[in-house]
Design a protein around this motif. Structure first.
Motif, short mmCIF file in Angstrom:
data_model
loop_
_atom_site.label_atom_id
_atom_site.label_comp_id
_atom_site.label_asym_id
_atom_site.label_seq_id
_atom_site.Cartn_x
_atom_site.Cartn_y
_atom_site.Cartn_z
N ARG A 66 -3.55 0.22 -3.35
CA ARG A 66 -2.65 -0.93 -3.41
C ARG A 66 -1.78 -0.87 -4.67
O ARG A 66 -2.27 -0.65 -5.78
N TYR A 74 0.85 -1.19 0.00
CA TYR A 74 0.00 0.00 0.00
C TYR A 74 0.88 1.24 0.00
O TYR A 74 1.96 1.24 0.59
N ASN A 77 -4.88 1.42 3.40
CA ASN A 77 -4.97 0.00 3.03
C ASN A 77 -6.23 -0.34 2.25
O ASN A 77 -6.75 -1.47 2.34
N ASN A 78 -6.75 0.62 1.48
CA ASN A 78 -7.88 0.32 0.60
C ASN A 78 -7.38 -0.32 -0.68
O ASN A 78 -6.21 -0.20 -1.05
N ASP A 79 -8.29 -0.98 -1.40
CA ASP A 79 -7.91 -1.62 -2.65
C ASP A 79 -7.38 -0.60 -3.65
O ASP A 79 -6.48 -0.91 -4.45
N ASP A 80 -7.94 0.61 -3.63
CA ASP A 80 -7.48 1.64 -4.56
C ASP A 80 -6.09 2.17 -4.21
O ASP A 80 -5.47 2.85 -5.02
#
Length: 672
Positions: A615, A605, A610-613
């Motif tokens: 990463r 990240y 720690n969001n998918d976007d």
């Protein structure tokens, strides 16, 4: 299913590449032998010895003989396969390269150059991409501190130590000089000639001088992915023009007294291409100029009474000029210049109390100051006094080592406020034991309490000034084992290392960027749990063929424990992959060698959310090298061809800074 197919496909590619190399080696071998005598000569075959790994603290080494094997162009490249090492690379020939060890950040790593630290009080980090390998003999990374207790006090004052040892003249009356000249060229418009001159002056005196020039336009292609469409783009604005001169004078008297004088000057002008942002052209015209000089001396004397004296002195001057023609300010640009000086003196003394007991004491004094062309700049001066008492005790199969470091820091500024006076004690305890009759197996462990002080930039840089920052404290715990054995069969040796560690960080200093300025503050608590494992071996394939293999694996869980009510509680820290794997395999025969190097990093990240976007995807990057080390008309000759990013993978180490695709580098070197 996709992961399984990807692994099978990667395995098949590696297998195919290695198979092709092995087929080509006999051809290269025949070419290499065309200039040799037709009369066969007796060849003596000796078994290689296992590398020394049984140190009291975890350590990893790489020598000059292996730099080409790892496709290394600088110090950062040479250590990128080390377990626990995470390199932050902004891409390109002149891109900034800093190293974090075991998730603690680049500020917790001290870089020693022939035993004396390369210090940067401004930002606390050393750009390892600037340290070329032409005059380096040996690089070692120590977790905790070096095992030798006769060291400057600064060697005890960091969480990890990267020790760089330069080449020293080893000449005699039959050959009182040695001149090595070479050139590297290839992709990015690279032109990198270098020369080294070693000279024996007398039985006691010798010198060595190194110089190099590095020019490159820095242009490379990369894959731009905006989420809908992938396109090929060209990275611009990263040209570099750098020169470096390094020289050393050595005096030796019967190995009981040694003296050296070292001088180093580095000058560079490089472009900074800036981040790539979707639907927005990258900022152009940013430039960075560096002019750095240091002078250092060292004196060592061994007395007959078991006393060993070590004295080091250093002066350094660093100049940095940064220009941004598109900075969002009233002036419309940013033009900043910084200059810093350091005056450093160290004295260390060790005493052999008993055959199994050594003690040492070291004291270091340093003065750092900094000036800038910024309005309202505070012109800080830092005075640091370090004292350390250390001891090593050998009890049969057990070795115990302990040290107590005291650091006293005070600062003054021309205007405004500064940080309070600090006086901190830092203990370290290390132990190793060989529990079995088999001397190749060893268990080791250590505990270390250490800190880092805020840098001048973190405290006084105009946009982010915060003189309330506290030091960043770290508790380090390590437990591991090593196993090493020389063999007489197919395998010549095998070496295994495994270390589990736990780092607890308090008052972590974190810079949070925003649109214009950003801020820096003490973050709170961080827990880092990890595992480092390494394997090295060498085997004889027969018919004059040898195979060498090394592999390293790292697991790091670096979590934020500051506030249980926060949305980022227990999140992984930015830019720290949970899993890293690197391996290097090579086949050698006579003067020829073919090597394959691969690194695999799991997703990371680039911020705390720690969001998918947020990463960065996992990546695998591979390099290949073909080396010839032979002779031309009796003169030692080295020719190598390297292909970096062999499979032309698109990836990023730092968000918005794409790394180069496939590139080539060719080296030609001759020694007179």
């Amino acid at each position: 299913m996709k992961k399984k197919l990807s692994c099978i496909f990667t395995y098949k590619r590696v297998k195919y590449v290695c198979f092709v190399w092995i087929l080509l080696l006999p051809t290269f071998k025949v070419i290499a032998q065309q200039d040799t005598s037709k009369k066969l000569k007796e060849v003596l075959i000796s078994s290689a010895k296992a590398p020394y790994i049984q140190t009291i603290t975890p350590s990893q080494q790489v020598t000059a003989a292996d730099f080409t094997r790892y496709s290394a162009a600088n110090v950062a490249d040479a250590i990128r396969n080390f377990a626990g090492v995470n390199i932050k690379d902004y891409g390109g020939v002149g891109g900034l390269k800093t190293v974090s060890v075991r998730g603690l950040g680049a500020n917790h790593l001290a870089v020693l150059y022939d035993g004396v630290q390369i210090n940067d009080a401004e930002n606390g980090q050393v750009d390892l991409g600037r340290l070329n390998l032409n005059n380096i003999q040996y690089i070692a990374l120590y977790n905790g501190q070096p095992p030798n207790i006769l060291q400057p006090a600064r060697s005890f004052a960091s969480a990890s130590i990267l020790s760089i040892t330069t080449i020293k003249p080893r000449l005699n009356t039959d050959k009182p000089y040695l001149i090595t000249a070479g050139v590297k060229t290839g992709s990015f418009g690279l032109f990198n000639p270098y020369v080294q001159w070693q000279q024996r002056l007398s039985n006691s005196w010798s010198f060595i001088v190194n110089g190099y020039l590095q020019k490159a336009n820095g242009r490379y292609t990369y894959i731009n992915d905006d989420g809908l469409l992938k396109s090929k783009q060209t990275r611009l604005g990263s040209a570099i023009n750098a020169q470096q001169v390094d020289g050393a004078l050595y005096w030796t008297k019967n190995d009981s007294s040694k003296f050296n004088l070292h001088a180093n000057y580095y000058n560079s002008d490089r472009g900074l291409p800036g981040p790539v942002i979707i639907n927005k052209p990258p900022p152009a015209g940013q430039r960075l100029w560096n002019k750095d000089l240091f002078l250092q001396t060292g004196y060592e004397h061994v007395f007959s009474q078991g006393i060993h004296l070590l004295i080091n002195s250093k002066f350094s001057q660093n100049y940095l000029h940064y220009f941004n023609p598109q900075f969002p300010s009233s002036a419309g640009f940013l033009d900043q210049q910084f200059k810093q000086h350091e005056y450093y003196q160290s004295a260390a003394l060790s005493y052999h109390l008993l055959p199994n007991w050594d003690v040492s004491y070291a004291t270091d004094i340093s003065v750092n100051n900094m000036s800038a062309n910024l309005p309202g700049f505070r012109y800080p001066t830092r005075f640091a006094l370090l004292n350390v008492l250390a001891s090593t005790l050998v009890l049969g199969k057990t070795i115990l080592q302990a040290s107590l470091l005291n650091t006293d820091i005070s600062e003054s500024v021309a205007t405004g406020t500064t940080i309070p006076h600090r006086n901190i004690f830092s203990p370290t305890i290390m132990a190793t034991i060989k529990p079995f009759d088999d001397q190749g197996f060893q268990v080791r462990g250590f505990y270390k309490y250490i800190f880092r002080a805020p840098t001048f930039n973190e405290l006084y840089y105009n946009f982010i000034t915060n003189t309330k920052l506290k030091p960043e404290f770290t508790n380090q715990y390590n437990l591991g084992f090593t196993y090493s054995r020389n063999l007489n069969g197919f395998f010549q040796y095998v070496s295994l290392t495994t270390d589990a560690y736990y780092n607890n960080v308090k008052n972590k200093i974190v810079y949070t960027p925003n649109l214009y300025n950003g801020s820096v503050e003490n973050f709170g608590k961080v827990d880092i749990k990890g595992l480092d494992a390494g394997l090295k071996t060498q085997a004889m394939l027969g018919a004059g063929y040898n195979i060498v293999l090394s592999a390293n694996y790292s697991h790091q869980q670096a979590r934020n424990l500051t506030d249980p009510t926060s949305s980022i509680y227990l999140n992984q820290l930015p830019y720290i992959p949970k899993n890293t794997f690197a391996f290097n395999i090579g086949v050698t025969t006579g003067p020829m060698g073919v090597y394959y190097n691969q690194q695999q990093l799991s997703p990371r990240y680039y911020n705390n959310n720690n969001n998918d976007d947020d990463r960065l995807p996992k990546y695998t990057v591979s390099d290949a090298t073909l080396v010839y080390k032979g002779a031309c008309k009796g003169l030692p000759l080295v020719v190598s061809a390297e292909v970096n990013n062999l499979f032309n993978k698109g990836y990023m180490v730092v968000q918005s800074y794409p790394m180069p695709g496939r590139s080539v580098r060719i080296t030609f070197q001759i020694t007179i």
